[in-house]
Design an enzyme around this catalytic site. Structure first.
Site, mmCIF file in Angstrom:
data_model
loop_
_atom_site.group_PDB
_atom_site.id
_atom_site.type_symbol
_atom_site.label_atom_id
_atom_site.label_comp_id
_atom_site.label_asym_id
_atom_site.label_seq_id
_atom_site.Cartn_x
_atom_site.Cartn_y
_atom_site.Cartn_z
ATOM 1 C CG HIS A 169 32.669 -26.842 2.907
ATOM 2 N ND1 HIS A 169 31.811 -27.860 2.534
ATOM 3 C CD2 HIS A 169 31.864 -25.783 3.190
ATOM 4 C CE1 HIS A 169 30.569 -27.432 2.583
ATOM 5 N NE2 HIS A 169 30.569 -26.166 2.990
ATOM 6 N NE ARG A 182 34.646 -16.785 4.098
ATOM 7 C CZ ARG A 182 35.041 -17.190 2.885
ATOM 8 N NH1 ARG A 182 36.174 -16.738 2.377
ATOM 9 N NH2 ARG A 182 34.312 -18.029 2.191
ATOM 10 C CG ASP A 204 27.107 -27.281 1.870
ATOM 11 O OD1 ASP A 204 27.318 -27.122 3.087
ATOM 12 O OD2 ASP A 204 27.555 -26.516 0.993
ATOM 13 C CG HIS A 244 29.339 -28.158 7.048
ATOM 14 N ND1 HIS A 244 30.186 -27.097 7.285
ATOM 15 C CD2 HIS A 244 28.484 -27.736 6.074
ATOM 16 C CE1 HIS A 244 29.860 -26.086 6.505
ATOM 17 N NE2 HIS A 244 28.843 -26.435 5.748
HETATM 18 C C1 GA4 Z 1 24.828 -26.959 6.256
HETATM 19 C C2 GA4 Z 1 24.485 -26.244 4.930
HETATM 20 C C3 GA4 Z 1 23.557 -25.025 5.133
HETATM 21 O O1 GA4 Z 1 24.300 -23.941 5.691
HETATM 22 C C4 GA4 Z 1 22.360 -25.367 6.065
HETATM 23 C C5 GA4 Z 1 22.953 -25.753 7.408
HETATM 24 C C6 GA4 Z 1 21.972 -26.058 8.551
HETATM 25 C C7 GA4 Z 1 21.779 -24.841 9.475
HETATM 26 O O2 GA4 Z 1 22.674 -24.014 9.617
HETATM 27 O O3 GA4 Z 1 20.712 -24.760 10.070
HETATM 28 C C8 GA4 Z 1 22.541 -27.295 9.288
HETATM 29 C C9 GA4 Z 1 23.727 -27.810 8.405
HETATM 30 C C10 GA4 Z 1 23.527 -27.112 7.072
HETATM 31 C C11 GA4 Z 1 23.758 -29.340 8.275
HETATM 32 C C12 GA4 Z 1 23.217 -30.163 9.462
HETATM 33 C C13 GA4 Z 1 22.232 -29.396 10.351
HETATM 34 C C14 GA4 Z 1 21.501 -28.379 9.481
HETATM 35 C C15 GA4 Z 1 23.024 -27.098 10.725
HETATM 36 C C16 GA4 Z 1 23.012 -28.493 11.254
HETATM 37 C C17 GA4 Z 1 23.672 -28.872 12.347
HETATM 38 C C18 GA4 Z 1 21.350 -24.236 6.098
HETATM 39 C C19 GA4 Z 1 21.779 -26.692 5.660
HETATM 40 O O4 GA4 Z 1 20.879 -26.879 4.878
HETATM 41 O O5 GA4 Z 1 22.458 -27.712 6.289
#
Ligand code: GA4
Length: 330
Positions: free
Chosen positions: A263, A273, A208, A206
């Site tokens: 990443h 980890r 961020d 994904h």
């Molecule tokens: C990816 C980055 C952060 O960890 C996060 C994630 C969020 C979650 O875990 O709830 C998301 C992911 C993240 C991107 C798209 C959506 C939202 C899971 C998901 C499938 C906390 C964020 O801000 O976006």
């Protein structure tokens, strides 16, 4: 032959695996924050990889150690105890499920808001089961890392000729900044590795959504980034350094000059980890559009205008590996 019991297999049922890679990212851009050349190196790395390693960053090692110890204590609690701090939407403990749309990984985590209003209400912490000392360590760590992230953003602004130089950092310092913090624990998983000769995905690929993410882990590797051509490379761990990810929002603010890095994290077969990640995001009402001071004459935005609220809302409707920014490209 390794015999794996049925309940263990069921536990893994939906978790993806991938082929092991031997590509180690040896030429990872490494920036010494006290070096006068830091600004050039940071900008080059953000353009080429959307990723770099930061050393001599000034965040005391004891902040990281204390938080790591408390995090490990939490993750070592019996499962029913940890569940009392869940579910993770919007903030709290989560196990294997990531986000609201069916993504899973070999990971358990704690998700926190860094906004004091969402931290505690009426003197009570919003996530139950988190000790006061644990909260203090999170706070202390987050404010040190936020300051460091702001310094990096100001260096970027200087090097790109962005004025005023705090135009990016103020988004993280704003009291309404929608930043968050995540502690991830990837337990070791010897059984599955032996069974299929593949790696178990801890956190699927994904980018961020935020502006910048600051990652710190213990000395167990697992983080991989995708290069421009899509090749996955493994990032050797270094518990005393930070790894910085460009997020989708910074890609838009620089009109695509910087790229947000794709990443993922693979679980290790023998070692736990632990990673701690600060996601620096803007206030919900902030308009996300390329900064006028970097646009060349006649240059057009590559993206339709949106607010961070719009982007966040749309992100939470996507699957982890989706190209979220694609929905906003012109
Ligand atoms: C990816 C980055 C952060 O960890 C996060 C994630 C969020 C979650 O875990 O709830 C998301 C992911 C993240 C991107 C798209 C959506 C939202 C899971 C998901 C499938 C906390 C964020 O801000 O976006």
């Amino acid at each position: 032959m390794v015999i794996v019991s049925q309940p263990v297999l069921e536990n893994f049922a939906n978790i993806k695996t991938c082929k092991p890679t031997s590509n180690i990212f040896t030429e990872i851009p490494t920036v010494d924050l006290s070096d006068p050349d830091a600004k050039t190196l940071i900008v080059e790395a953000c353009k080429e990889f959307g990723f770099f390693k930061l050393i001599n960053h000034g965040v005391p090692m004891e902040f990281m150690d204390r938080l790591e110890d408390d995090a490990m204590k939490f993750f070592n609690l019996p499962q029913p105890e940890k569940e009392k701090s869940g579910p993770p939407n919007p903030f709290g403990y989560g196990n294997k499920k990531i986000g609201p749309n069916g993504d899973v990984g070999w990971v358990e985590y704690l998700l926190f808001s860094t906004n004091p209003e969402l931290f505690s209400q009426n003197g009570k912490f919003i996530i139950p089961g988190i000790s006061e000392s644990f909260w203090c360590f999170v706070n202390e760590y987050v404010s040190a890392v936020r300051n460091m992230a702001c310094e990096v953003l100001e260096i970027i602004a200087d090097e790109l000729g962005i004025r005023p130089r705090n135009i990016l950092s103020r988004l993280l310092r704003d009291e309404k900044s929608d930043s968050c913090f995540r502690l991830n624990h990837y337990p070791p998983c010897p059984e599955l590795q032996a069974l299929r000769g593949r790696n178990l995905i801890g956190f699927g690929d994904h980018t961020d959504p935020q502006i910048i993410s600051i990652v710190r882990s213990n000395n167990t590797s697992g983080l991989q980034i995708a290069l421009k051509d899509g090749t996955w490379v493994s990032v050797p761990s270094d518990h005393s350094s930070f790894f910085i990810n460009v997020g989708d929002t910074l890609q838009v603010l620089t009109n695509g000059r910087f790229r947000s890095v794709r990443h993922r994290v693979l679980a290790d077969c023998l070692n736990s980890r632990i990673s701690m990640i600060f996601f620096g995001g803007p206030p919900l009402t902030e308009k996300i559009t390329p900064l006028s001071s970097i646009m060349e004459q006649g240059e057009e935005s590559l993206y339709n205008e949106f607010t961070w609220y719009d982007y966040k809302k749309s992100s939470y409707k996507t699957r982890l590996s989706d190209n979220r920014l694609g929905l906003f490209e012109k």
